[in-house]
Design a protein around this motif. Structure first.
Motif, PDB file in Angstrom:
ATOM      1  N   SER A  48     109.819 -51.336 -60.880  1.00 39.07           N
ATOM      2  CA  SER A  48     109.567 -52.665 -60.348  1.00 39.07           C
ATOM      3  C   SER A  48     109.356 -53.630 -61.504  1.00 39.07           C
ATOM      4  N   THR A  49     109.761 -54.869 -61.309  1.00 40.94           N
ATOM      5  CA  THR A  49     109.435 -55.894 -62.297  1.00 40.94           C
ATOM      6  C   THR A  49     108.088 -56.499 -61.916  1.00 40.94           C
ATOM      7  N   ASP A  57     113.012 -54.938 -57.235  1.00 40.64           N
ATOM      8  CA  ASP A  57     113.263 -53.503 -57.126  1.00 40.64           C
ATOM      9  C   ASP A  57     114.293 -53.092 -58.185  1.00 40.64           C
ATOM     10  N   VAL A  58     113.786 -52.500 -59.265  1.00 39.03           N
ATOM     11  CA  VAL A  58     114.665 -52.167 -60.382  1.00 39.03           C
ATOM     12  C   VAL A  58     115.639 -51.060 -60.003  1.00 39.03           C
ATOM     13  N   VAL A  96     104.502 -42.956 -60.449  1.00 38.08           N
ATOM     14  CA  VAL A  96     103.480 -42.443 -59.516  1.00 38.08           C
ATOM     15  C   VAL A  96     103.247 -43.464 -58.401  1.00 38.08           C
ATOM     16  N   ILE A  97     103.130 -44.745 -58.799  1.00 36.87           N
ATOM     17  CA  ILE A  97     102.877 -45.772 -57.780  1.00 36.87           C
ATOM     18  C   ILE A  97     104.032 -45.840 -56.789  1.00 36.87           C
ATOM     19  N   ALA A  98     105.274 -45.704 -57.353  1.00 40.02           N
ATOM     20  CA  ALA A  98     106.431 -45.828 -56.472  1.00 40.02           C
ATOM     21  C   ALA A  98     106.624 -44.579 -55.611  1.00 40.02           C
ATOM     22  N   ASP A  99     106.396 -43.407 -56.208  1.00 39.52           N
ATOM     23  CA  ASP A  99     106.753 -42.166 -55.506  1.00 39.52           C
ATOM     24  C   ASP A  99     105.577 -41.500 -54.798  1.00 39.52           C
ATOM     25  N   MET A 100     104.384 -41.660 -55.349  1.00 39.46           N
ATOM     26  CA  MET A 100     103.228 -40.983 -54.755  1.00 39.46           C
ATOM     27  C   MET A 100     102.091 -41.974 -54.551  1.00 39.46           C
ATOM     28  N   PRO A 101     102.340 -43.004 -53.764  1.00 39.91           N
ATOM     29  CA  PRO A 101     101.317 -44.034 -53.611  1.00 39.91           C
ATOM     30  C   PRO A 101     100.005 -43.490 -53.079  1.00 39.91           C
ATOM     31  N   CYS A 149     101.679 -55.713 -72.173  1.00 39.85           N
ATOM     32  CA  CYS A 149     100.621 -56.466 -71.507  1.00 39.85           C
ATOM     33  C   CYS A 149     101.035 -56.804 -70.084  1.00 39.85           C
ATOM     34  N   ALA A 150     102.255 -57.333 -69.955  1.00 41.38           N
ATOM     35  CA  ALA A 150     102.722 -57.682 -68.611  1.00 41.38           C
ATOM     36  C   ALA A 150     102.869 -56.422 -67.756  1.00 41.38           C
ATOM     37  N   THR A 151     103.315 -55.329 -68.388  1.00 46.00           N
ATOM     38  CA  THR A 151     103.477 -54.079 -67.635  1.00 46.00           C
ATOM     39  C   THR A 151     102.128 -53.585 -67.112  1.00 46.00           C
ATOM     40  N   ALA A 152     101.117 -53.640 -67.966  1.00 42.01           N
ATOM     41  CA  ALA A 152      99.784 -53.189 -67.551  1.00 42.01           C
ATOM     42  C   ALA A 152      99.285 -54.040 -66.394  1.00 42.01           C
ATOM     43  N   ILE A 153      99.486 -55.342 -66.491  1.00 40.73           N
ATOM     44  CA  ILE A 153      99.049 -56.243 -65.427  1.00 40.73           C
ATOM     45  C   ILE A 153      99.810 -55.943 -64.134  1.00 40.73           C
ATOM     46  N   LYS A 154     101.119 -55.725 -64.315  1.00 43.36           N
ATOM     47  CA  LYS A 154     101.942 -55.415 -63.149  1.00 43.36           C
ATOM     48  C   LYS A 154     101.398 -54.180 -62.437  1.00 43.36           C
ATOM     49  N   ASN A 155     101.165 -53.119 -63.196  1.00 41.85           N
ATOM     50  CA  ASN A 155     100.702 -51.878 -62.587  1.00 41.85           C
ATOM     51  C   ASN A 155      99.272 -52.000 -62.064  1.00 41.85           C
TER      52      ASN A 155
END
Lengths: 1016, 144, 222
Positions: free
Chosen positions: A641-642, A647-648, A734-739, A769-775
């Motif tokens: 995900s961006t 949806d990447v 993990v977030i995408a596959d095993m929420p 930084c943006a990735t951490a915030i995204k997750n």
């Protein structure tokens, strides 16, 4: 340069691309389009093109003088045949759709006939208020042009201020002033639009703190640039506005008007201010006095561009720039002295600290102009909440309206390299809307026939640039000129200010004509950047372009020896002597040309490579897309995900399908490159492909390197030892596959800058930084009660990703800063992960029990791949293993090896949107090269003197490319079309029968003579 | 000789050392102004005669700066150049000069620091070796 | 071709030390091809000598000329205008060239700058090997195209000596035994029977043993 004041309503049969905005982005886009043989109309509401960049003193990270770097591009744009330049022009209306728009353009009256104006300056000297020139601190610059290299090279009359037009007309000897100039309207048929209108800088006068624009010695970053600039109001003297005294202590305050929630603030990050403040601080110390104290008050140091972290380290360690993490509240002026006191706090100090400065610079960021919002409305394109043009992650330069593309700051706040990348990308997209016949031969350049100088004795003109302060500030240019003026064959020797500016070039042309010069020496900057420009000058006056020699006074003398000006002056004289004695021996030469192979090789089948391939195929080129992996997709396949929620996986699947289905793209997976030869426009690359590693050769004219980077996995913080420790990339899946699993976590600790920004890998990975915030936000969305701690050093959510940083804070994500010398400690006791770190706000060490520890490990260069490819292709790499572009500022996708382009994370860490942008840009640059039907090989080829040749075979055996052969007449022959111009044969020939043209032995020896004249 | 400022000629490959020199400039890395660069398309173009003539005309030291091994834009021009420099060094030793006055140096285009550093080191080495025998002898002859 | 290599520098220096003005003459034939005395070597040697003497405080005046062929009087005649400007001549050609100059310009001392080595062939760039000794009575037709005179250390005419080991000559493991080569070659050609034939004692009168040799082509010489 073309300029039309007389366009009437005549819809053209040949549609064009309209570029709105003549800043560096617009110029780059227009040049790319013109180079790829599309007709372009470039409009700007100002009376000369150049935009914001021309007001800057120098640019990071090279600390180049911007004028010098940008002016060749500007006047290049003046010269392109396919380009129509319309200053003082705005778009009034647009009708139709992509591929077939009709636009109405209105040109304001200039009141000066550009074809007559010689820019003599008489008008402004007499009536300075009536003629337009430099905006900024104090407009009383010695010329009325915004900058000395202005294009078009002419004045503009401000009719509202003119009291007596007759009086003004009377001073103009060229009779160029028009009293009754009227606005003109034109209707133009266009296929697409590139919007590059930029933004304005925030005006701190609206603030009720920081002096609100009232304090004399508080200036904005741009004003500070003007003060330092050689073409600025103080002629390059760094002095305080209040008393004209050089400041001893200067402070910068970051994020003024940006990253705020108060009145007049905008929430986003302007992305460029950290770097420009560092640059201004470095230049202050470097150019004016190293003992000027420079202090920067900042919130987060956002030096996340390519090698920018090294620049930050240099500022701190080499220049002693002080960095204080604090956002001061106000500036108090001492009315007697004009000095400014700033009160602030730091983490280390519990008390307020007060410090007095001589000057304070407010680092103000970007704002979209009201006129731009109005333009957007007229064009019918959507804006985002911050009033910037709305684009999507997977179509980064497309606006909401098909056929209209955007680049530069109007898309989002960004620096010059990123603007250049986007400009090339937007030009590429806009060009695709305008069909072009690839096989159509191009028009010849329109230069007068060359004068035959063979019988003439050398008549040399020597022209030395002062380049503002860059040369003139170090050495006495006039004295140096005088010292070489009396050398034999020197007919004219002059100092020419900015030699590359329009007026200086005209002056040089005039001198050549007047004195019948047949050789020219330019003392200026590196021939690597400016040779072509002066070669063109010679061609314009009917001289062969190889009769000029560029003496590198700036890069190799005044810049390097600024600490020893007297020695630099001596060296300058010697270098000029070498140039003079060398040019005496130069000969008129003819360039060799060859037909171009219009295929392109794209190396790397990730998001970047696939986008580049699709775009090239779209433009009609045959593409070979190769990847060593068995499947297309690259690293992006492991991103789900961006940050915007795109949806990447779906995007990649769609992209792969499109690439596979495109019959112009030959996809070759499991393919490695084994050999490479040829020259720009005519490369041959050998590959081994498939399970059997079958060998085949690919003929191609250009190549795009999109080999990507590797996810970093340093052995740190128990990564790989404890299952509870993972990378952000792992967490993404993990977030995408095993929420459900992620939902159950109570506490999650994220650690930033793991394996980045530290010895061994000193650069910032930009995306983490943006990735951490995204997750973090995704985890919060799954379970709002999950406690998330982000341990960071600087949060680098540049541009609009700042919005997500704010959102994360609002969602309760806790951000705890740590220092490099006191990194967090991750430990496991009895199956429980704990993270210990010093909380600077509490001033004590805290221990967090974590269900998961997520490491932001970022990217590292795919060192092995880039090393192999760099060896095969002979292209350069950075110290940390990324490919090195030709010019970090102005040519960010071109490599030094012509015909090679870089895109994506093989260039430096970047997110998907940025990678796609660079992919499009690389495709655009590549097509500009391949759209030409022939390629110029230059004149630097080896030539055999048959009379001297002993047919000894030494050259035949020595040539690295096997070009020479002994011909039927019994002497060696070298095919100019095949010769690479290395000169090995010339050096080895035992009969001295071979000369490498442009580097002939007599010229090299003559240069030595020039250097050692005193001994001879 | 006090205040001896050696005159040094550096034959620099366009693709690496010359670019590195530009980069050293743009980074404002200071190196001795004694070094004067002559640009060549490849160090493979540098003839042994060019080096000898540079010394003959008055250079106190000459170096040839090319690409790192394996990085030559023209496959092996830098290796050839290194062999030629070695040949010249031997020849200099044979005629009673110091072969050390001539050197082959390699670097990549991105190595502005290395350019400045090697320029410093070479200049320092030549400073230690003293003025070119051509100059001192000629000077003595003139005085005597 | 005739091969040569430059003399040790000190020897050349010693020869010309007494002189101030030197004419250095190269040759564009064999010595160019074997990189011993072509235009390039002339330039290199000239600058080396000048450097050497500069160190001694002497500015040596060297004129550089490379002739098309130094062993022909007509080409050598081109030097005539230099002769009153020089004290001595140094030739970088083979001994033939040196002597042609010496014969023409009797009043000037001529010194060789190269040692003429042998008649050889080029193995590859930079490597030349002896192939012919000019015996005046070629036997290559009998020996499979490999000369036992030039390539056998002992010039044996009827097979190898006892020092032939694994195809190498006893003087050095780098030197092929010529007779091994001849045998291999004959076998490959299917003429190994010829190896059995005894070659008679060689008549060396056609070689140097008959005194200086001369070729006269009546048809051309008349």
């Amino acid at each position: 340069m073309e300029e039309r004041n007389d366009i009437v309503n005549e819809p053209s049969a040949h549609p064009k691309v309209l570029v709105i905005g003549g800043g560096v982005g617009g110029i780059r886009a227009a040049l790319d389009l013109a180079e790829s043989r599309r007709n372009v109309v470039l409009i700007d509401k100002a009376y000369a093109i150049g935009g914001l960049m021309t007001q800057l003193d120098r640019t990071f990270p090279t600390n180049n003088c911007d004028l010098c770097t940008v002016s060749p591009d500007l006047s290049e744009s003046g010269r392109q045949h396919r380009m129509e330049l319309m200053p003082m022009t705005t778009l009034v209306d647009i009708q139709g759709e992509a591929g077939n728009f009709t636009v109405t353009l209105e040109t304001a009256p200039r009141h000066i006939d550009v074809s007559k104006c010689t820019a003599c300056g008489e008008c402004v000297a007499k009536y300075p208020d009536w003629v337009r020139f430099t905006p900024g601190l104090d407009p009383r610059a010695p010329t009325c042009m915004r900058y000395p290299q202005a294009t078009p090279f002419a004045f503009s009359v401000d009719m509202e201020k003119v009291e007596d037009i007759k009086a003004l007309q009377a001073v103009c000897r060229a009779e160029a002033i028009l009293s009754d100039d009227q606005p003109k309207t034109a209707t133009v048929n266009i296929a697409s639009v590139v919007l590059s209108v930029g933004a304005e800088l925030f005006d701190p006068a609206v603030l009720d703190h920081f002096g609100g624009g009232q304090l004399a010695n508080v200036v904005t970053g741009l004003q500070y640039e003007r003060i330092m600039s050689a073409s600025g109001p103080t002629a390059g003297e760094l002095v305080r506005p209040s008393d004209g005294v050089r400041p001893k202590k200067v402070a910068w305050i970051q994020c003024v008007g940006s990253r705020g929630i108060n009145r007049a603030d905008v929430p986003y990050c302007s992305s460029v201010c950290c770097m420009y403040a560092l640059k201004e601080a470095i230049v202050t110390k470097e150019r004016f006095a190293s003992d000027i104290e420079a202090t920067i008050f900042y919130m987060d140091m956002r030096t996340c561009g390519k090698d920018y972290e090294l620049y930050l380290n240099r500022a701190k360690n080499d220049y002693g720039v002080q960095l204080i993490r604090s956002r001061p509240h106000s500036i108090i002026e001492d009315p007697q002295t004009g000095n400014l006191s700033i009160t602030y706090t730091t983490d280390e100090e519990s008390r307020h600290l007060t410090e007095v400065f001589d000057m304070v610079v407010l680092s103000t960021g970007f704002r979209v102009q009201e006129s731009t919002v109005e333009l957007a409305r007229r064009l019918g394109i959507e804006l985002n909440i911050h009033l910037f043009a709305k684009t999507e992650a997977f179509s980064p330069v497309s606006t909401s309206k098909p056929g209209i593309y955007v680049c530069g700051v109007f898309e989002s706040p960004k620096d010059i390299p990123e603007t250049m990348v986007q400009a090339s990308a937007a030009a590429c997209m806009a060009g695709a809307d305008l069909h072009m016949d690839l096989s159509d031969p191009q028009a010849e350049d329109d230069f007068p026939p060359e004068r035959d100088v063979s019988g003439e004795p050398p008549k040399i003109g020597v022209f030395v640039c002062d380049c503002g302060f860059d040369i003139g500030g170090v050495i006495p240019v006039n004295e140096v000129v005088a010292s070489v003026a009396k050398l034999s064959d020197v007919v004219v020797a002059e100092s020419v200010g900015y030699g590359c500016s329009g007026d200086s070039m005209l002056r040089i042309e005039q001198m050549i004509r007047e004195h019948g010069l047949n050789r020219v020496v330019i003392g200026g900057c590196s021939p690597r950047t400016h040779e072509t420009r002066f070669q063109d000058l010679l061609r314009r006056v009917g001289l062969n372009k190889y009769l000029v020699d560029i003496v590198n006074l700036r890069d190799q003398d005044t810049w390097a020896h600024m600490d020893r000006p007297a020695d630099a002056a001596k060296k300058a004289e010697k270098l000029l002597r070498m140039g003079i004695t060398g040019v005496r021996k130069s000969r008129p030469l003819v360039d060799h040309t060859l037909p171009v192979n219009q295929n392109i090789l794209v190396i790397g089948g990730g998001v970047t490579g696939m986008n580049a391939a699709l775009q090239m195929a779209e433009l009609g080129f045959k593409v070979y897309l190769i990847d060593r992996a068995p499947d297309l997709g690259g690293l992006a396949r492991s991103v789900r995900s961006t940050i915007e929620g795109g949806d990447v996986s779906a995007y990649i699947a769609d992209l792969v399908q499109k690439v596979r289905a495109n019959d112009k793209i030959q996809v070759m997976t499991r393919t490695i490159i084994v050999d490479h030869s040829g020259m720009p426009g005519l490369f041959t690359t050998g590959v081994q492909s498939g399970p059997r590693m079958n060998y085949m050769q690919i003929q191609h004219g250009a190549a795009i390197l999109a080999t990507g980077a590797m996810p970093n996995r340093p052995k740190e913080y128990l990564l790989g030892e404890n299952d509870g420790v993972m990378t952000q990339l792992d967490l993404d899946s993990v977030i995408a596959d095993m929420p459900d699993q992620a939902k159950g976590w109570n506490q999650v600790v994220m650690i930033q800058c793991v394996g980045s920004r530290e010895p061994g890998n000193p650069n910032c990975s930009r995306i983490c930084c943006a990735t951490a915030i995204k997750n973090a936000l995704r985890l919060k969305a799954l379970n709002a009660d999950t406690q998330i701690y982000v341990l960071y050093r600087d949060m680098r959510t540049y541009g609009f990703s700042e919005d997500y940083y704010a959102e994360a804070r609002q969602a309760g994500v806790k951000f705890i800063r740590y220092q490099l010398d006191d990194k967090p400690v991750v430990a496991e006791t009895d199956g429980q992960l704990t993270v210990t770190a010093l909380d600077p706000v509490l001033g004590r060490r805290i221990e967090i029990a974590a269900d998961r520890v997520v490491l932001s490990t970022g990217l590292r260069a795919d060192d092995e791949t880039t090393e192999d490819l760099a060896m095969l292709f002979h292209v350069a790499r950075t110290d940390d293993g990324y490919f090195l572009e030709d010019h970090v500022k102005l040519r960010p996708v071109d490599m030094a090896l012509k015909g090679f382009f870089i895109a994506g994370t093989a260039h430096s860490p970047k997110n998907i949107k940025e990678s796609i942008t660079q992919a499009l840009a690389a495709a655009g640059r590549a097509q500009a090269l391949l759209a030409k039907t022939t390629i110029n090989l230059g004149a630097s080829i080896a030539k055999v003197d048959g009379n001297r040749c002993a047919a000894c075979l030494v050259c035949v055996r020595a040539c690295p490319f096997g070009v020479p052969f002994i011909n039927a007449d019994g002497y060696s022959e070298i095919d100019p079309a095949k010769c690479h111009g290395c000169g090995v044969c010339a050096a080895d020939c035992p009969a001295k029968a071979i000369q490498l043209m442009t580097f002939e032995d007599d010229q090299i020896l003559a240069k030595l003579d020039g250097l050692f004249e005193r001994l001879n | 000789m006090e205040n001896f400022e050696p005159e040094i000629v550096a034959f620099c490959c366009h693709y690496c050392a010359y670019t590195a020199a530009d980069m050293a400039g743009s980074k404002r890395l200071s190196y001795p102004p004694n070094v004067k660069i002559i640009r060549v398309p490849c160090t493979g173009k540098v003839d042994a005669i060019h080096i000898m003539k540079a010394l003959l005309k008055g250079a106190d030291g000459v170096y040839v700066a090319g690409c790192l091994e394996g990085d030559c834009h023209f496959k092996n021009g830098n290796i050839r150049a290194a062999h030629r420099v070695a040949y010249v060094q031997k020849m200099l030793n044979d005629i009673g000069w110091d072969g050390e006055r001539v050197e082959m140096i390699t670097m990549s285009a991105g190595m502005g620091e290395r350019f400045a550093q090697t320029a410093k080191e070479f200049t320092e080495k030549i400073r230690q070796l003293g003025p070119s025998p051509a100059k001192t002898a000629a000077g003595q002859a003139a005085v005597g | 071709m005739i091969t040569a290599e430059q003399k040790p520098m000190q020897e050349i220096i010693n020869c010309i030390a007494p002189y101030d003005r030197i004419l250095l003459v190269g040759c564009n034939e064999c010595v160019t091809v074997c990189s011993a005395g072509g235009r390039k070597e002339v330039g290199l040697l000239a600058s080396a000598l000048q450097l050497h003497f500069l160190k001694q405080g002497k500015t040596l005046d060297i004129k550089e000329v490379t002739l098309e062929r130094q062993c022909d009087p007509e080409y050598v005649e081109e030097l005539v205008n230099y002769m009153d400007q020089v004290d001595a001549v140094v030739s970088m050609a083979c001994g033939c060239g040196v002597q042609t100059i010496a014969a023409r310009y009797r009043e000037k001392a001529v010194y060789p700058a190269v040692n003429t080595k042998f008649m050889g062939a080029s193995e590859r760039q930079g490597i030349w090997a002896e192939r012919c000794q000019g015996c005046g009575d070629c036997v290559l037709g009998l020996t499979g195209g490999i000369c036992p005179i030039a390539r056998c250390s002992k010039r044996l005419m009827n097979g190898p000596c006892g020092g032939s080991t694994k195809g190498k000559c006893e003087i050095s493991p780098d030197v092929d035994c010529a007779w091994q080569l001849i045998w291999d070659r004959m076998k490959a050609l299917g003429i190994e029977k010829r190896y059995e034939e005894v070659m008679e004692a060689k008549d060396w009168r056609t070689s140097r043993d008959g005194g200086p040799r001369k070729i006269v082509r009546e048809d051309l010489a008349s």
